[in-house]
Design an enzyme around this catalytic site. Structure first.
Site, PDB file in Angstrom:
ATOM      1  N   HIS A 165      21.165   6.413   8.429  1.00  0.00           N
ATOM      2  CA  HIS A 165      20.125   6.411   9.451  1.00  0.00           C
ATOM      3  C   HIS A 165      18.777   6.751   8.814  1.00  0.00           C
ATOM      4  O   HIS A 165      18.698   7.144   7.655  1.00  0.00           O
ATOM      5  CB  HIS A 165      20.484   7.388  10.571  1.00  0.00           C
ATOM      6  CG  HIS A 165      21.594   6.880  11.442  1.00  0.00           C
ATOM      7  ND1 HIS A 165      22.859   7.406  11.408  1.00  0.00           N
ATOM      8  CD2 HIS A 165      21.628   5.869  12.347  1.00  0.00           C
ATOM      9  CE1 HIS A 165      23.624   6.749  12.270  1.00  0.00           C
ATOM     10  NE2 HIS A 165      22.907   5.815  12.847  1.00  0.00           N
ATOM     11  N   GLY A 179      36.547  13.167  14.053  1.00  0.00           N
ATOM     12  CA  GLY A 179      35.325  13.019  13.256  1.00  0.00           C
ATOM     13  C   GLY A 179      34.814  14.370  12.804  1.00  0.00           C
ATOM     14  O   GLY A 179      33.613  14.593  12.662  1.00  0.00           O
ATOM     15  N   LYS A 235      30.411   1.742  22.718  1.00  0.00           N
ATOM     16  CA  LYS A 235      30.090   3.097  23.182  1.00  0.00           C
ATOM     17  C   LYS A 235      29.918   3.146  24.708  1.00  0.00           C
ATOM     18  O   LYS A 235      30.338   4.107  25.355  1.00  0.00           O
ATOM     19  CB  LYS A 235      28.817   3.605  22.488  1.00  0.00           C
ATOM     20  CG  LYS A 235      29.036   4.063  21.052  1.00  0.00           C
ATOM     21  CD  LYS A 235      29.851   5.343  20.984  1.00  0.00           C
ATOM     22  CE  LYS A 235      29.851   5.968  19.609  1.00  0.00           C
ATOM     23  NZ  LYS A 235      30.714   7.160  19.541  1.00  0.00           N
ATOM     24  N   ARG A 284      10.697   8.066  17.482  1.00  0.00           N
ATOM     25  CA  ARG A 284      12.053   8.564  17.727  1.00  0.00           C
ATOM     26  C   ARG A 284      12.028  10.045  18.120  1.00  0.00           C
ATOM     27  O   ARG A 284      11.159  10.795  17.695  1.00  0.00           O
ATOM     28  CB  ARG A 284      12.922   8.413  16.472  1.00  0.00           C
ATOM     29  CG  ARG A 284      13.178   6.976  16.025  1.00  0.00           C
ATOM     30  CD  ARG A 284      14.120   6.248  16.964  1.00  0.00           C
ATOM     31  NE  ARG A 284      14.385   4.879  16.530  1.00  0.00           N
ATOM     32  CZ  ARG A 284      13.715   3.803  16.953  1.00  0.00           C
ATOM     33  NH1 ARG A 284      12.696   3.942  17.802  1.00  0.00           N
ATOM     34  NH2 ARG A 284      14.059   2.594  16.545  1.00  0.00           N
ATOM     35  N   TYR A 301      28.324  -2.157  18.450  1.00  0.00           N
ATOM     36  CA  TYR A 301      28.447  -0.700  18.548  1.00  0.00           C
ATOM     37  C   TYR A 301      28.056  -0.221  19.952  1.00  0.00           C
ATOM     38  O   TYR A 301      28.750   0.604  20.562  1.00  0.00           O
ATOM     39  CB  TYR A 301      27.547  -0.053  17.494  1.00  0.00           C
ATOM     40  CG  TYR A 301      27.504   1.457  17.523  1.00  0.00           C
ATOM     41  CD1 TYR A 301      28.497   2.210  16.922  1.00  0.00           C
ATOM     42  CD2 TYR A 301      26.440   2.134  18.135  1.00  0.00           C
ATOM     43  CE1 TYR A 301      28.451   3.598  16.927  1.00  0.00           C
ATOM     44  CE2 TYR A 301      26.387   3.519  18.147  1.00  0.00           C
ATOM     45  CZ  TYR A 301      27.396   4.247  17.543  1.00  0.00           C
ATOM     46  OH  TYR A 301      27.349   5.624  17.559  1.00  0.00           O
ATOM     47  N   GLY A 326      32.266  14.882   9.809  1.00  0.00           N
ATOM     48  CA  GLY A 326      30.984  14.186   9.834  1.00  0.00           C
ATOM     49  C   GLY A 326      29.832  15.127  10.138  1.00  0.00           C
ATOM     50  O   GLY A 326      29.991  16.354  10.201  1.00  0.00           O
ATOM     51  N   ASN A 369      18.369  10.816  18.050  1.00  0.00           N
ATOM     52  CA  ASN A 369      18.646  10.676  16.608  1.00  0.00           C
ATOM     53  C   ASN A 369      19.009  12.019  15.981  1.00  0.00           C
ATOM     54  O   ASN A 369      18.158  12.892  15.824  1.00  0.00           O
ATOM     55  CB  ASN A 369      17.412  10.099  15.899  1.00  0.00           C
ATOM     56  CG  ASN A 369      17.182   8.647  16.253  1.00  0.00           C
ATOM     57  OD1 ASN A 369      17.076   8.289  17.425  1.00  0.00           O
ATOM     58  ND2 ASN A 369      17.125   7.799  15.249  1.00  0.00           N
TER      59      ASN A 369
END
Length: 323
Positions: free
Chosen positions: A188, A16, A149, A217, A145, A19, A174
C-alpha cells in the site's frame, strides 16, 4: 445475596493473525488491554489454508472459538489489484465463506470481519458513511477485491436473519504501522513510500513517488485500529458495519504523506512525482460520525507521531520486515 455470575470465558480466534492488524491487536492485548476472561489465539496461513473448507473447519474444531476477529484476506496495493482482479475475487470469497460458516457451525457468539473503504461506490457523494456500501459499483481498479469484501456484509445480514448470529464488520480507512507489507511494487501507499525513502537514502538517489501526489487519504495507525477492534468485539452490538477512521479533517494528500515520511527519516534528497503513473481514486473520504457517537472521546495517535514510530520500526527491523 447471590453472587454475580462469573463472565463466560472468551476464546478469541484471530485469522490473519500475523499481518499488520493482527500483530497490532496482539501487541495491544499483550500491553495490558487484554482481560483475564479472554484467551487469544492468533493464526496465520501456516496454521490452515482458509481457501480450503475442510482445513478451515478443522482449525475451528481444534480451537473452538467463542469469538472471531476475521482479518485474513488476499490483499495488495493498486497495481497488484489491477493485474489480478479474478484472483482477488475467488480467493477472498472462498476465505470469507469458509470462515463465516465454520464460525456458525462451531457456535461462535460473535464474528468481527474487516472490510475496506475501497469497497465503497466509485461514483458517490462525500463523506461516505456505512449506509452507502452497496449504492453502486466500486472503482474498476480493484472490483474483484471490493465485491468479495462487500459480500461479507451480505452474509452477515443473512446469518443474522436466518440464524440470529452476531456477525458484524468494521471498515477501516488506510491502515499502516509496524509489521505492514513494505513491498514497493505490491504494498500500500504509505509502507511502499517508507521503503522507497529507505532505499533512496541508501543509494543517495531522488525519491520518486508514483502519481501526482494529489489524491487524499485518511490514514489510521494500526495500534489505534487494534484498540478499536477490542471495543467492537466487546461492546458493539449492531450487525451493520461501522467505519473506523480518523475524522475528515485529518485527511492528508499523498504529497503530504510523502513529506511526513521524508521528515521522519531525515531524507535530504530530491522529491519527484511521476505523473505518468496512475493515481487511483482521488479520494474516498469517510465519515467517522457513527464511531464518534459511540466513542466521542477516543484519542487517535497524531499522524506525524505514528509515521515516525512506523519508520523507526521499519529501519530497526529491515532485515525481517515483509518487503
Amino acid at each position: 445475596m447471590t453472587e454475580a455470575a462469573e463472565p463466560r470465558p472468551k476464546r478469541i480466534l484471530v485469522t490473519g493473525g500475523t499481518g499488520l492488524v493482527g500483530r497490532a491487536i496482539e501487541k495491544v492485548v499483550a500491553d495490558g488491554e487484554g482481560r483475564p476472561d479472554e484467551e487469544w489465539i492468533f493464526v496465520s496461513s501456516k496454521d490452515a489454508d482458509l481457501t480450503n473448507a475442510a482445513e478451515t473447519k478443522a482449525l475451528f474444531e481444534k480451537h473452538k472459538p467463542t469469538h472471531v476477529i476475521h482479518l485474513a484476506a488476499m490483499v495488495g496495493g493498486l497495481f497488484k489489484n489491477i493485474r489480478y482482479n479474478l484472483d482477488f475475487w475467488r480467493r477472498n470469497i472462498h476465505i470469507n465463506d469458509n470462515v463465516l460458516h465454520s464460525a456458525y457451525e462451531c457456535g461462535a457468539r460473535k464474528v468481527v470481519s474487516c472490510l475496506s473503504t475501497c469497497i465503497f461506490p466509485d461514483k458517490t457523494t462525500y463523506p461516505i458513511d456505512e449506509t452507502m456500501i452497496h449504492n453502486g459499483p466500486p472503482h474498476s481498479s480493484n472490483f474483484g477485491y471490493s465485491y468479495a469484501k462487500r459480500m461479507i456484509d451480505v452474509q452477515n445480514r443473512a446469518y443474522f436473519e436466518q440464524h440470529g448470529c452476531r456477525f458484524t464488520a468494521v471498515v477501516p480507512t488506510n491502515v499502516f504501522g509496524p509489521h505492514d507489507n513494505f513491498n514497493v511494487e505490491d504494498g500500500h501507499v504509505l509502507p511502499g513510500l517508507i521503503h522507497k525513502v529507505y532505499l533512496a537514502k541508501q543509494t543517495g538517489s531522488a525519491l520518486t513517488v508514483w502519481g501526482t501526489g494529489k489524491p487524499r487519504r485518511q490514514f489510521i495507525y494500526s495500534l489505534d485500529l487494534a484498540r478499536l477492534f477490542l471495543w467492537v468485539l466487546r461492546e458493539y452490538d449492531e450487525v451493520e458495519p461501522i467505519i473506523l477512521s480518523v475524522g475528515e479533517e485529518d485527511e492528508v494528500s499523498i504529497k503530504e504523506a510523502a513529506e511526513t515520511i521524508v521528515e521522519a527519516m531525515d531524507f535530504r534528497g530530491e522529491l519527484v512525482f511521476d505523473a505518468t503513473k496512475s493515481d487511483g481514486q482521488f479520494k474516498k473520504t469517510a465519515s467517522n460520525g457513527k464511531l464518534r457517537r459511540y466513542l466521542p472521546s477516543f484519542q487517535f495517535t497524531p499522524f506525524r507521531q505514528a509515521v515516525k514510530e512506523t519508520c523507526a520500526w521499519f529501519t530497526a527491523n529491515y532485515a525481517s520486515a515483509r518487503k
